[in-house]
Scaffold this motif. Structure first.
Motif, mmCIF file in Angstrom:
data_model
loop_
_atom_site.group_PDB
_atom_site.id
_atom_site.type_symbol
_atom_site.label_atom_id
_atom_site.label_comp_id
_atom_site.label_asym_id
_atom_site.label_seq_id
_atom_site.Cartn_x
_atom_site.Cartn_y
_atom_site.Cartn_z
ATOM 1 N N ARG A 1 -55.475 -27.083 -12.968
ATOM 2 C CA ARG A 1 -54.707 -28.233 -13.278
ATOM 3 C C ARG A 1 -53.538 -28.137 -14.084
ATOM 4 N NH1 ARG A 1 -58.253 -32.530 -13.600
ATOM 5 N NH2 ARG A 1 -59.718 -32.141 -12.106
ATOM 6 N N ILE A 2 -53.050 -27.066 -14.497
ATOM 7 C CA ILE A 2 -51.656 -26.773 -15.076
ATOM 8 C C ILE A 2 -50.867 -25.873 -14.270
ATOM 9 C CG2 ILE A 2 -50.614 -26.060 -17.142
ATOM 10 C CD1 ILE A 2 -52.966 -26.795 -18.861
ATOM 11 N N THR A 3 -51.482 -24.561 -14.126
ATOM 12 C CA THR A 3 -50.828 -23.218 -13.433
ATOM 13 C C THR A 3 -50.361 -23.495 -12.332
ATOM 14 O OG1 THR A 3 -51.780 -21.848 -14.834
ATOM 15 C CG2 THR A 3 -50.487 -21.115 -13.026
ATOM 16 N N LEU A 4 -51.333 -24.218 -11.416
ATOM 17 C CA LEU A 4 -51.378 -24.196 -9.791
ATOM 18 C C LEU A 4 -50.538 -25.504 -9.693
ATOM 19 C CD1 LEU A 4 -52.210 -22.639 -7.424
ATOM 20 C CD2 LEU A 4 -54.352 -24.055 -7.106
ATOM 21 N N PRO A 5 -50.411 -26.618 -10.127
ATOM 22 C CA PRO A 5 -49.741 -27.568 -9.655
ATOM 23 C C PRO A 5 -48.118 -27.228 -10.205
ATOM 24 C CG PRO A 5 -51.601 -28.569 -10.741
ATOM 25 C CD PRO A 5 -51.644 -27.208 -10.976
ATOM 26 N N MET A 6 -47.870 -26.576 -11.328
ATOM 27 C CA MET A 6 -46.618 -26.070 -11.851
ATOM 28 C C MET A 6 -45.977 -25.140 -10.908
ATOM 29 S SD MET A 6 -47.161 -26.457 -15.812
ATOM 30 C CE MET A 6 -45.270 -25.990 -16.231
ATOM 31 N N LEU A 7 -46.895 -24.215 -10.050
ATOM 32 C CA LEU A 7 -46.298 -23.381 -9.474
ATOM 33 C C LEU A 7 -46.228 -23.676 -7.917
ATOM 34 C CD1 LEU A 7 -45.944 -20.283 -9.785
ATOM 35 C CD2 LEU A 7 -48.069 -19.672 -9.115
ATOM 36 N N THR A 8 -46.623 -24.919 -7.488
ATOM 37 C CA THR A 8 -46.768 -25.415 -6.149
ATOM 38 C C THR A 8 -45.326 -25.238 -5.435
ATOM 39 O OG1 THR A 8 -48.590 -26.619 -6.449
ATOM 40 C CG2 THR A 8 -47.292 -27.259 -4.582
ATOM 41 N N PRO A 9 -44.271 -25.766 -6.256
ATOM 42 C CA PRO A 9 -42.979 -25.462 -5.411
ATOM 43 C C PRO A 9 -42.636 -23.946 -5.111
ATOM 44 C CG PRO A 9 -42.611 -27.050 -7.356
ATOM 45 C CD PRO A 9 -44.163 -26.360 -7.295
ATOM 46 N N TYR A 10 -43.120 -23.156 -6.050
ATOM 47 C CA TYR A 10 -42.754 -21.660 -5.752
ATOM 48 C C TYR A 10 -43.567 -21.209 -4.638
ATOM 49 C CZ TYR A 10 -40.470 -21.458 -10.246
ATOM 50 O OH TYR A 10 -39.543 -21.795 -11.500
ATOM 51 N N ILE A 11 -44.884 -21.796 -4.666
ATOM 52 C CA ILE A 11 -45.856 -21.276 -3.418
ATOM 53 C C ILE A 11 -45.286 -21.836 -2.184
ATOM 54 C CG2 ILE A 11 -48.225 -21.840 -2.543
ATOM 55 C CD1 ILE A 11 -49.188 -21.840 -5.404
ATOM 56 N N LEU A 12 -44.878 -23.030 -1.980
ATOM 57 C CA LEU A 12 -44.177 -23.580 -0.963
ATOM 58 C C LEU A 12 -43.072 -22.762 -0.522
ATOM 59 C CD1 LEU A 12 -44.445 -27.402 -1.095
ATOM 60 C CD2 LEU A 12 -45.650 -26.209 0.251
ATOM 61 N N THR A 13 -42.189 -22.638 -1.146
ATOM 62 C CA THR A 13 -40.989 -21.791 -0.851
ATOM 63 C C THR A 13 -41.352 -20.330 -0.281
ATOM 64 O OG1 THR A 13 -39.836 -22.541 -2.796
ATOM 65 C CG2 THR A 13 -39.031 -20.556 -1.925
ATOM 66 N N ALA A 14 -42.460 -19.509 -0.992
ATOM 67 C CA ALA A 14 -42.865 -18.222 -0.436
ATOM 68 C C ALA A 14 -43.572 -18.424 0.818
ATOM 69 C CB ALA A 14 -43.783 -17.612 -1.577
ATOM 70 N N THR A 15 -44.508 -19.715 1.063
ATOM 71 C CA THR A 15 -44.997 -19.737 2.359
ATOM 72 C C THR A 15 -44.085 -20.091 3.446
ATOM 73 O OG1 THR A 15 -46.976 -20.700 0.914
ATOM 74 C CG2 THR A 15 -46.952 -21.168 3.435
ATOM 75 N N LEU A 16 -43.108 -20.757 3.109
ATOM 76 C CA LEU A 16 -42.061 -21.238 4.183
ATOM 77 C C LEU A 16 -41.348 -19.987 4.637
ATOM 78 C CD1 LEU A 16 -40.368 -23.235 5.639
ATOM 79 C CD2 LEU A 16 -38.777 -23.332 3.846
ATOM 80 N N PHE A 17 -40.980 -19.135 3.713
ATOM 81 C CA PHE A 17 -40.146 -17.923 4.308
ATOM 82 C C PHE A 17 -41.181 -16.847 4.897
ATOM 83 C CE2 PHE A 17 -37.190 -18.853 0.567
ATOM 84 C CZ PHE A 17 -35.982 -18.743 1.474
#
Length: 272
Positions: A179-195
């Motif tokens: 509820r806290i870590t994963l939502p806040m980390l989502t932009p970083y996860i999307l960036t890493a996934t995209l690359f």
């Protein structure tokens, strides 16, 4: 950028073989239309998407797990994170050749370790049943540190106030993570996934160095299929058409990820 791209587009609309340059002519989309009835093309599409899906998913899970373990700043964690970056400093083709030696059935260390747990004469990349597993393992070994370092940077840059408040209230760790870590980390996860997704779907060096796209057509991803069409079959038109389709796929995927990333960023600014 534009000259090679439009050159490839023009070639993709031609019947053009290097072995028959005198027969070069426009076929106005015949290369693309032939793909609809070509089992080899659909196999290439399936293998490319399967390879990209497996590598990105597994690397994301492993990278996130390692980043969470190394989140706290300490001399030991900093040293481990630097050591884990070593595979990323090796050229993927060299890493593939190294793994090819380690998986050699006669003298490879990994084949020996597999025999200790009962997997005698494990064929690794030389068998159609295990070739995909082998190249996925190589890709994971090389590129997981890339995702790990991006997510670790993201974790260490998150604001501490929500976590301190959750700790004071005795909130369970699972709740804090989801509820806290994963939502806040989502932009970083999307960036890493995209690359990684764009890189994986265009993979060439690891697969070609390990198996040249084999055994058979087991690992003929887009880049390998285009390379073989150009340099072995000398079919420039088909090779260019394959690469243009690959460009269309990567363009679509990058647009989807970038739009989601921008939407998340705007939502984060609104909440702030």
């Amino acid at each position: 950028i534009l000259i090679p791209f439009f050159t490839a587009v023009i070639y993709s609309f031609q019947r053009y073989r290097l072995s028959q340059p005198w027969a070069r002519q426009f076929n106005w989309g015949e290369n693309y239309l032939n793909f609809f009835t070509d089992p080899a093309f659909w196999n290439t599409l399936k293998v490319s998407l399967l390879y990209a899906g497996l590598t990105v998913t597994l690397e994301l899970l492993l990278g996130l797990g390692i980043a969470l373990l190394l989140q706290r700043r300490s001399a030991v964690n900093n040293f481990i994170s630097i050591m884990l970056l070593l595979p990323l400093m090796i050229a993927p083709a060299l890493a593939a050749l190294m793994w090819k030696l380690m998986t050699n059935p006669s003298f490879g260390i990994l084949s020996y370790l597999a025999s200790l747990i009962g997997l005698h004469d494990f064929r690794w990349a030389s068998s159609p049943d295990t070739a995909l597993l082998t190249v996925v393992l190589v890709d994971i070994w090389v590129y997981t540190p890339f995702i790990m370092i991006l997510l670790l940077a993201g974790l260490r840059s998150l604001p501490t106030q929500p976590f301190e408040a959750a700790a004071l209230d005795g909130v369970p760790r699972s709740f804090v993570f989801f509820r806290i870590t994963l939502p806040m980390l989502t932009p970083y996860i999307l960036t890493a996934t995209l690359f990684r997704l764009l890189d994986s779907i265009q993979q060439f060096d690891i697969i070609y160095a390990m198996t040249q796209g084999g055994p058979g057509n087991t690992l003929t991803v887009f880049q390998v299929e285009a390379y073989l069409n150009f340099f072995q079959s000398t079919n420039v038109g088909r090779s260019a058409a394959l690469l243009i389709i690959l460009w269309a796929i990567t363009y679509t995927l990058s647009n989807v990820f970038i739009k989601n990333w921008l939407r998340l960023r705007e939502r984060a600014r609104g909440e702030a």
